[in-house]
Design a protein around this motif. Structure first.
Motif, PDB file in Angstrom:
ATOM      1  N   ARG A   1       0.831  -1.205   0.000  1.00  9.97           N
ATOM      2  CA  ARG A   1       0.000   0.000   0.000  1.00  9.97           C
ATOM      3  C   ARG A   1       0.864   1.253   0.000  1.00  9.97           C
ATOM      4  NH1 ARG A   1      -3.832   0.660  -1.800  1.00  9.97           N
ATOM      5  NH2 ARG A   1      -2.589   2.239  -2.858  1.00  9.97           N
ATOM      6  N   ARG A   2       1.832   1.293   0.901  1.00 11.85           N
ATOM      7  CA  ARG A   2       2.729   2.450   0.998  1.00 11.85           C
ATOM      8  C   ARG A   2       3.541   2.607  -0.283  1.00 11.85           C
ATOM      9  NH1 ARG A   2       5.875   4.838   5.064  1.00 11.85           N
ATOM     10  NH2 ARG A   2       7.375   6.260   4.122  1.00 11.85           N
TER      11      ARG A   2
ATOM     12  N   ASP B   1       1.498   3.964  -3.281  1.00 10.18           N
ATOM     13  CA  ASP B   1       1.244   5.389  -3.048  1.00 10.18           C
ATOM     14  C   ASP B   1       2.494   6.202  -3.372  1.00 10.18           C
ATOM     15  OD1 ASP B   1      -1.357   4.905  -2.234  1.00 10.18           O
ATOM     16  OD2 ASP B   1      -0.880   4.918  -0.095  1.00 10.18           O
ATOM     17  N   ASP B   2       3.661   5.692  -2.972  1.00  8.36           N
ATOM     18  CA  ASP B   2       4.915   6.386  -3.262  1.00  8.36           C
ATOM     19  C   ASP B   2       5.186   6.435  -4.762  1.00  8.36           C
ATOM     20  OD1 ASP B   2       5.388   6.822  -0.579  1.00  8.36           O
ATOM     21  OD2 ASP B   2       6.824   5.165  -0.356  1.00  8.36           O
TER      22      ASP B   2
ATOM     23  N   ARG C   1       3.110   6.393  -7.173  1.00 10.25           N
ATOM     24  CA  ARG C   1       2.217   7.391  -7.766  1.00 10.25           C
ATOM     25  C   ARG C   1       2.741   8.802  -7.508  1.00 10.25           C
ATOM     26  NH1 ARG C   1      -3.855   9.047  -5.874  1.00 10.25           N
ATOM     27  NH2 ARG C   1      -4.567   9.961  -7.859  1.00 10.25           N
ATOM     28  N   ALA C   2       3.217   9.048  -6.292  1.00  4.90           N
ATOM     29  CA  ALA C   2       3.749  10.377  -5.954  1.00  4.90           C
ATOM     30  C   ALA C   2       5.021  10.682  -6.741  1.00  4.90           C
ATOM     31  CB  ALA C   2       4.024  10.456  -4.452  1.00  4.90           C
TER      32      ALA C   2
ATOM     33  N   CYS D   1      -5.852   0.385  -6.000  1.00  4.30           N
ATOM     34  CA  CYS D   1      -5.491   1.732  -6.451  1.00  4.30           C
ATOM     35  C   CYS D   1      -6.760   2.379  -7.021  1.00  4.30           C
ATOM     36  CB  CYS D   1      -4.380   1.690  -7.500  1.00  4.30           C
ATOM     37  SG  CYS D   1      -2.780   1.123  -6.868  1.00  4.30           S
TER      38      CYS D   1
ATOM     39  N   TRP E   1      -7.891   5.179  -7.618  1.00  2.00           N
ATOM     40  CA  TRP E   1      -7.839   6.305  -8.559  1.00  2.00           C
ATOM     41  C   TRP E   1      -7.880   5.826 -10.017  1.00  2.00           C
ATOM     42  CZ3 TRP E   1      -3.822   5.240  -5.063  1.00  2.00           C
ATOM     43  CH2 TRP E   1      -2.699   4.614  -5.594  1.00  2.00           C
TER      44      TRP E   1
END
Length: 411
Positions: free
Chosen positions: A101-102, A105-106, A108-109, A331, A333
């Motif tokens: 999960r982390r 998210d990273d 994507r960032a 995800c 999004w």
């Protein structure tokens, strides 16, 4: 049971301890000094994490910053997920899920449309949206029964032994000229050229140190092969084996010359190769493919992190306009309807409210992304649903690749 672990970015001074936990999770056999030194140098600490239970590291995960080739020849930024482990004492507590999960998210960032990995166990990562996008051949060739039917020009290629280290630059130059030829290949960053040269004695299984032979034409290096020779004898005489490490060539004649050399090495009767593309030209060169012991296994798993950017970054081998209804719980999004329009010149992918033509999950799009797995085959397995007649065939053809995608080395 919920985990009480804390995820923290890896600090350089923690690397030995962190990597030791990874080795323990994979059986506890320490790697050689040269392997540890290389992986320490390649590890990107600001893209790696540890799961900590108090002062004990109980989980590891990292991500290399890669660019991967896609259909059409572009190189797309991708997070190469690596060094993932969970301590045996902390299984089934959500440690892996929290790290995945982390990490996504990273990614994507960081603005990287893709995450890719190779799996120790292929059933682990599907629930996180990874699809098996490339496969590899394993070959065990009986060279007493199969021969190479060489094409014209093969005899014009000069072969010579060369020291592995001294020939490394010439070999890397050949590799760099081949990486755009197939989807799924990586543009190696500085330092990664050392990976093919790793040669720990502990992994040779009694074979020789790595050897290298160069293929030349008119003084130019046009190919190379690296391999191990394992001498073996029994009451009937010699029966040694050759283990292929890498082989690359710039034209069919050079490729055939290198394979013919491997087949003809004295005192040997087998050539073993553990990672070749599923459409390897060797299959068209051998006189008896049944003597090649061909097996297929999964290789690169692909996850679309930014669905729209990923689909727009590649080209399509036939004109296509299709609306996907995408499911992506991990995800979210990416969920919803997306209109893909593309051809051999480029593509766009945008959100839409139009009626969907195909329904699938992000996992299926990841599997089909590099052109080696067809949407039609996934539909036959019940994983893609056609909502508009004809849409499946149109999209499946468009997503294809003229050559099979292939990952030439692990990470």
């Amino acid at each position: 049971m919920a985990t009480a672990t804390e995820l923290r970015m890896l600090q350089r001074e923690q690397w030995d301890r962190w990597y030791g936990k990874l080795e323990l999770a994979f059986g506890g056999v320490p790697e050689s000094r040269e392997e540890r030194e290389l992986w320490s140098a390649l590890t990107e600490c600001d893209r790696s994490m540890g799961a900590w239970d108090g002062d004990e590291c109980v989980g590891t995960a990292g991500a290399f910053g890669f660019h991967v080739s896609v259909p059409g020849g572009a190189f797309v930024p991708a997070a190469g997920v690596t060094m993932v482990s969970v301590a045996a004492t902390h299984r089934r507590r959500g440690v892996l899920t929290s790290m995945m999960r982390r990490q996504l998210d990273d990614v994507r960032a960081w603005g990287e449309p893709l995450a890719v990995l190779t799996a120790s166990e292929p059933d682990i990562y599907g629930r996180f949206g990874y699809g098996i996008a490339t496969h590899q051949l394993t070959l065990d060739i009986d060279t007493t029964r199969a021969r190479i039917a060489a094409p014209p020009g093969t005899d014009d290629v000069r072969l010579r032994f060369a020291p592995v280290e001294e020939s490394a630059e010439a070999c890397e130059a050949v590799y760099l000229r081949t990486i755009g030829s197939r989807p799924g290949m990586f543009a190696r960053k500085p330092g990664w050229e050392r990976l093919p040269l790793l040669d720990p004695a502990s992994e040779r299984e009694g074979a020789s140190p790595m050897q290298c032979v160069l293929a030349e034409r008119d003084g130019e290096v046009v190919g190379y092969v690296r391999f191990h020779n394992k001498p073996e004898w029994d009451a009937f005489g010699p029966g040694g084996s050759i283990t292929l490490r890498q082989i690359d060539a710039l034209d069919p004649a050079a490729y055939a010359a290198l394979w013919r050399f491997l087949f003809d090495i004295d005192l040997t009767s087998r050539v073993q190769a553990r990672n070749r593309p599923v459409d390897d030209p060797l299959l068209g060169l051998v006189t008896d493919v049944r003597r090649c012991g061909v097996r297929v296994r999964d290789s690169l798993h692909v996850r679309l992190v930014d669905l729209a950017a990923a689909l727009a970054a590649r080209t399509y081998q036939a004109p296509v306009e299709v609306v996907f209804e995408v499911e992506d719980a991990f995800c979210p999004w990416n969920e919803g309807r997306w209109r893909l329009m593309g051809d051999a010149k480029g593509a766009s992918c945008e959100r839409t409210t139009a009626a969907a033509d195909l329904a699938l999950s992000a996992r299926e799009l990841g599997a089909a992304y590099l052109g080696g797995v067809t949407l039609s085959s996934l539909a036959a397995a019940g994983r893609v649903r056609e909502l508009r007649g004809g849409a499946l065939a149109e999209a499946s053809v468009a997503f294809g690749s003229d050559v099979a995608p292939w990952l030439p080395h692990g990470f």
